[in-house]
Design an enzyme around this catalytic site. Structure first.
Site, PDB file in Angstrom:
ATOM      1  N   HIS A   1      56.716  71.160  10.814  1.00 15.14           N
ATOM      2  CA  HIS A   1      56.380  70.004   9.986  1.00 15.14           C
ATOM      3  C   HIS A   1      54.911  69.931   9.651  1.00 15.14           C
ATOM      4  O   HIS A   1      54.465  68.990   8.997  1.00 15.14           O
ATOM      5  CB  HIS A   1      56.785  68.708  10.712  1.00 15.14           C
ATOM      6  CG  HIS A   1      58.267  68.498  10.763  1.00 15.14           C
ATOM      7  ND1 HIS A   1      59.012  68.765  11.889  1.00 15.14           N
ATOM      8  CD2 HIS A   1      59.136  68.047   9.833  1.00 15.14           C
ATOM      9  CE1 HIS A   1      60.278  68.486  11.646  1.00 15.14           C
ATOM     10  NE2 HIS A   1      60.378  68.046  10.405  1.00 15.14           N
TER      11      HIS A   1
ATOM     12  N   CYS B   1      60.552  64.692  13.787  1.00 14.11           N
ATOM     13  CA  CYS B   1      59.937  65.911  14.300  1.00 14.11           C
ATOM     14  C   CYS B   1      60.041  65.958  15.820  1.00 14.11           C
ATOM     15  O   CYS B   1      59.575  65.067  16.523  1.00 14.11           O
ATOM     16  CB  CYS B   1      58.461  65.977  13.897  1.00 14.11           C
ATOM     17  SG  CYS B   1      57.634  67.409  14.607  1.00 14.11           S
TER      18      CYS B   1
ATOM     19  N   SER C   1      68.512  61.981  18.301  1.00 11.35           N
ATOM     20  CA  SER C   1      67.224  61.524  17.775  1.00 11.35           C
ATOM     21  C   SER C   1      67.164  60.033  17.528  1.00 11.35           C
ATOM     22  O   SER C   1      66.106  59.518  17.184  1.00 11.35           O
ATOM     23  CB  SER C   1      66.925  62.243  16.467  1.00 11.35           C
ATOM     24  OG  SER C   1      66.910  63.637  16.690  1.00 11.35           O
TER      25      SER C   1
END
Lengths: 371, 680
Positions: free
Chosen positions: B377, B390, B335
């Site tokens: 989320h 997310c 990420s």
């Protein structure tokens, strides 16, 4: 003679003695340098020995011809017996031995044999009727006289001394007038025997010395080392040398045996070509005087004795110088009057003493003739 | 001659008398005198030839006998950090080498050496091995750093020990040991191949060492210096009589790095028991302040020659202490790519306020790709997409924008790039795009490939240095180039064409990762006035069916990643932390927090480290020493020997690393199950 100089002194053979003193003095200086600039352990003993043996030579000078003739065979027999004794002791002791320990001095009988063989052969030929000179009776007894000590010394084994004995003996035989064809035959015989002896008679180390003499660069760090380093010492000296006590080859131990066999290289490194020529010249003067003594002698015994003694000294000088200059294999023969070592000094002073003795006989002979 | 002979024979054959014999004597003695004079002349000529004609040759030979020229190894140039503190210096010491060629009785001499230097069994075995394998003329180091007593004891025995060379010299010293192992490399005696390539007699001078790895090897010529020489007069047996002339050595030039030595040491130690790397750079200048890679080896002990026990220990370690992870560790960035992907979205005109609804997953084609947060989320805009990491937000918009703009942005940020740095090699990973996949795998790019790439999984691979560069480029909006050599032009970097408001928005969101409602709240700096911004990343190593990524065998745990910069509103420092198999980003960002704290407040940073080191059982160097002792005791002498060529030592681990990097972490479709997570 000049009246200022007392007669006993003026009588001495200064033509030989002065060069000899110069040579011994020069030798002491070289030995001083070879010891790294010290009088001990080489130079002082060298001078002391010379003084002692000079006194001995002086005493020898006084011997009469008859006494010497009388002592020739017994002297030879005594030295031969000592050679046998050395051989026997070596056999008992389980190793090769060359000297007899007499307490004060370690005596090498093989050294004494060099003048002894000359003496005995001179005695033999002077006693031989001239008419028998060409018969076998001139050759065989002399051959035996030479062969016995040669064999014993060769057993030690000491090739250099063996050759020296042979040389002295052969020169006396040559001068005694033996037929030339015998010498020619002997030379041919030697040429045939030499290769056989080389392959079967010599020890390994002796064989190696011969091969490295033929090509010293083949093994510069091994057996050829001696010759190579000696030539470096002589060659690097140049015309005038590196200066007294400045020889690097001898001082830094590159030169093996700088005080004995290779003393000439030690000298040449520091004194250069001029020093070398001076030494050769002085030897020439001494030997020339010796030959003159022999020549002047009216008596066959004295003639042969003197010439044989000259030949013995000459053999030392020639072989040693040829060895250090790479013209002969390393045989372990010292340079007379310069090398450190008692035995060679003794032998050479016996030769000088004999010559002085013959010189005295010569001086007396004409007088006695006139008387 | 013949005439005379025949005449003589005729005379002899007739009656010989005393008078004729005298006559013969006179003639023959003349011949003998002539021969003697001839020989004398020959000797004089011969001597003249040697002494005059060949004088020059023999004079040279006498000089080469007398004078011995020995090289004095030059002191190596120092390697300095940015504040001129030495990272590698030289230490005066006593050392012993042997030259195998000159040894006469190896076994006996080795025994004596072992006794005097009190070598243990393993060291003796190593020594024998090295002596046997080394070509005769090359010196083999027996020991350095000897005490004066040992040195003296050996020196008096020298006459019995031909080939043994004790000397005073300098040895390389790395004050921080393992902390700089991978960065600086180490030194060692030149190998036969190296001597063959560079026939410099210096290379076989006992005690001389050349750079074998890292910067030591890279800057070998500059660090080397000029050897001194000593001319001495020696005897035939080699004893030195006096010094004739000595020319001092010239020390090699120093190499000054941008590295901040204390920070490097701190970061290396802070990695602790984990296996990973920390890169910190100055965003304004591109200066690399820290390139720590742990676990590592101690270059000090390598410089004495690598012991087989030590080598076996390092080689068997699954955490590959022989690999420089900063440059040669390739990891899926996870990420951490999301801020970069966001920049790509902004550049393509995506409204940052546009939202997508995250219900915990997104259907792409006939497969559902899950968000790390199973519960979803809710409505997610770009900022929330970053700070809450997310996945669904990126799955959704990446498909709209397409892979090519994202790949272009990745490259603009330094991913997949090789930087112009004075290092031996860098692995630069992969930025996948449709053209790349077709070329490499011969297959069309699929929507799920985009989905995987956008969360830094699948084919995407990068090294920690690239992640740090990415962080600094995003933080500054400039084309920051990393550099390792201190000094030189400091022209401001070209703008990376990021509009200021894009940069501000991403910075803000990355700050919220740490300081706001984000995924790395624990990374907040314990400092009142400095806020750090960052982005977490968790890279999965094996499919979920094999491991949950957090527990189980170390090899199967997820990599933890974190990129950061600080202060967030006016970035000065940027960096990246990658912890191999740390079990998630939670292993990485506390390290980033402490390292950044140390940058701004060293005292506070040290306090945190000391507390941790108490738990771990000492500093990295202390632990390494203990580990070695334990390993040596257990292994005894039954360890494989060290490869003879130093290159092989590293080639093996490099080869393994490269092979591992070439295999995608898992089949692209598997990456649908993403395990990014908030820790605690």
């Amino acid at each position: 003679m000049n009246s200022v100089v007392p007669a006993p002194i003026a009588r001495q053979p200064w033509g030989m003695l002065i060069p000899l003193f110069m040579l011994v003095g020069f030798g002491a200086m070289v030995l001083f340098s070879a010891a790294g600039g010290n009088w001990k352990p080489f130079a002082i003993p060298h001078l002391v020995r010379f003084a002692v043996f000079l006194a001995m030579a002086g005493v020898m000078t006084l011997f009469s011809r008859d006494l010497v003739r009388l002592l020739a065979y017994p002297g030879y027999a005594l030295v031969l017996a000592m050679l046998v004794a050395v051989e026997a002791m070596g056999f008992v002791g389980g190793g090769s031995q060359r000297w007899l320990d007499l307490g004060v001095i370690q005596l090498q009988p093989s050294e004494l044999m060099k003048p002894a063989i000359v003496l005995v052969l001179a005695r033999f030929y002077s006693g031989l009727p001239p008419s028998m000179t060409t018969s076998w009776r001139a050759l065989v007894p002399a051959g035996v006289l030479i062969a016995l000590p040669m064999g014993l010394v060769l057993l030690q084994p000491d090739l250099g001394t063996t050759l020296a004995i042979a040389f002295g003996g052969v020169v006396v035989m040559f001068l005694a007038g033996l037929p030339l064809r015998w010498f020619a035959a002997g030379a041919i015989g030697a040429m045939i025997v030499a290769p056989i002896a080389y392959f079967f008679g010599l020890h390994d180390y002796q064989r190696r010395r011969v091969t490295t003499f033929l090509d010293p660069e083949s093994d510069p760090l091994g057996a050829g080392y001696h010759i190579t380093q000696s030539k470096i010492a002589i060659g690097s000296g140049g015309l005038t040398g590196k200066g007294f006590n400045e020889g690097s080859q001898s001082h830094l131990n590159y030169l093996p045996e700088p005080h004995t066999d290779f003393v000439f290289a030690t000298m040449a490194e520091e004194w250069g070509l001029l020093g070398g020529l001076a030494v050769i010249l002085i030897f020439g003067l001494i030997l020339r005087w010796g030959l003159q003594v022999a020549h002047r002698s009216q008596d066959r015994f004295a003639k042969l004795l003197a010439a044989g003694m000259v030949a013995t000294i000459f053999f030392y000088v020639a072989i040693n110088l040829m060895m250090v200059m790479g013209l002969a294999p390393v045989v372990g023969i010292p340079l007379p009057f310069m090398s450190h070592g008692g035995s060679s000094m003794l032998t050479n002073m016996i030769c000088i003493g004999s010559l002085m003795m013959v010189n005295r006989w010569n001086r007396q002979a004409p007088q006695s003739r006139f008387r | 001659m013949l005439g005379r002979k025949s005449r003589a024979r005729k005379a002899l054959s007739s009656q010989l008398t005393s008078a004729t014999l005298d006559n013969i004597y006179d003639r023959r003695s003349f011949v003998i005198a002539a021969v003697g004079a001839g020989i004398g002349t020959l000797l004089a000529v011969r001597m003249g030839y040697i002494a005059i004609a060949e004088n020059e040759k023999y004079r040279t030979e006498a000089e080469s006998n007398r004078v011995n020229l020995s090289l004095i190894p030059p002191r190596r140039g120092w390697i300095l950090d940015r504040n001129d503190a030495p990272l590698a210096s030289n230490r005066a010491d006593f050392r012993v080498d042997v030259i195998p060629e000159r040894m006469t009785d190896k076994e006996r001499e080795i025994e004596v050496l072992g006794e005097v230097l009190s070598l243990d069994r393993a060291q003796l075995i190593d020594l024998r091995e090295r002596i046997d394998q080394t070509r005769g003329f090359r010196p083999v180091e027996v020991g350095s750093g000897l005490s004066y007593e040992q040195f003296a004891a050996l020196s008096v025995r020298l006459p019995d020990l031909p080939g043994v060379v004790p000397q005073r010299g300098f040895s390389r010293f790395y004050p921080t040991g393992p902390s700089v192992g991978h960065l600086i490399g180490y030194v060692g005696p030149a190998s036969a191949e190296e001597y063959e390539a560079d026939r410099n007699p210096l290379l076989i001078t006992p005690g001389y060492k050349i750079g074998k790895d890292g910067l030591e090897k890279q800057f070998e010529q500059r660090l080397r210096g000029v050897p001194g020489a000593r001319r001495v007069e020696v005897t035939a047996s080699g004893r030195i009589v006096r010094d004739l002339e000595t020319r001092e050595d010239v020390q090699g030039e120093p190499v000054k790095l941008t590295i901040d030595g204390p920070l490097q040491d701190y970061a290396a130690r802070r990695i602790g028991l984990e296996s990973g790397s920390v890169v910190v750079m100055d965003c304004r200048t591109g200066d690399l302040l820290c390139m720590a890679s742990m676990p590592s080896f101690d270059p000090n002990s390598f410089s004495d020659g690598i012991g087989s026990v030590e080598y076996a220990m390092l080689r068997e370690d699954e955490r590959v202490p022989l690999r420089n992870k900063v440059l040669k560790g390739l990891y899926p960035p996870g990420s951490t790519v999301k801020p970069m992907v966001s920049m790509a979205f902004l550049r393509e005109g995506l409204d940052p306020e546009e939202t997508v609804y995250c219900g915990g997953g997104l259907r792409v084609g006939n497969r559902v790709f899950r968000c790390w947060k199973r519960g979803g989320h809710g409505h997610v805009n770009m900022a929330k997409g970053i700070y809450q990491s997310c996945d669904v937000y990126y799955y959704h918009f990446a498909q709209r924008i397409g892979m090519d703009p994202i790949a272009a942005m990745a490259r603009r940020c330094g991913m997949g790039q090789e930087f112009d740095l004075p290092v031996l090699s860098q692995f630069y990973g992969t930025v996948p795009d449709p053209a790349w996949k077709l070329r490499k795998h011969g297959r069309e790019w699929q929507a799920f490939d985009t989905v995987n790439a956008t969360i830094g999984q699948g084919y995407m691979l990068s090294n920690p240095l690239q992640l740090a560069v990415m962080a600094s480029r995003i933080a500054t909006g400039r084309h920051v180039q990393p550099r390792l050599l201190y000094g030189g032009a400091e022209a401001p970097f070209a703008s990376a064409d990021f509009p200021a408001e894009h940069v501000r928005l991403v910075r803000e969101a990355m700050s919220d990762v740490v300081n706001g409602p984000g995924t790395a709240g624990r990374a907040r700096l314990p400092l009142p006035d400095v806020l750090m911004a960052g982005k977490t990343g968790t890279a999965q190593v094996v499919s979920l069916s094999k491991s949950d990524g957090r527990s189980g065998p170390w090899k199967y745990r997820d990599h933890g990643l974190f990129i950061f910069f600080a202060p967030f509103d006016n970035p000065r420092y940027a960096g990246a932390v990658v912890i191999e198999h740390g079990g998630g980003s939670g292993a990485a960002y506390p390290i980033a927090r402490d390292v950044t704290t140390f940058l701004f407040d060293p005292t506070k940073g040290m306090e945190a480290l000391h507390a941790l080191e108490k738990q771990w059982g000492g500093t990295a160097q202390e632990r390494l020493t203990r580990k070695y002792a334990a390993y040596a005791e257990q292994a005894g002498a039954d360890v494989p020997p060290v490869p003879r060529r130093e290159e092989e030592i590293f080639d093996r681990v490099d080869a393994e690393a490269r092979a591992a990097a070439m295999v995608p972490v898992n089949e692209a479709t598997d990456a649908a199950i993403n395990r990014s997570q908030v820790d605690e």
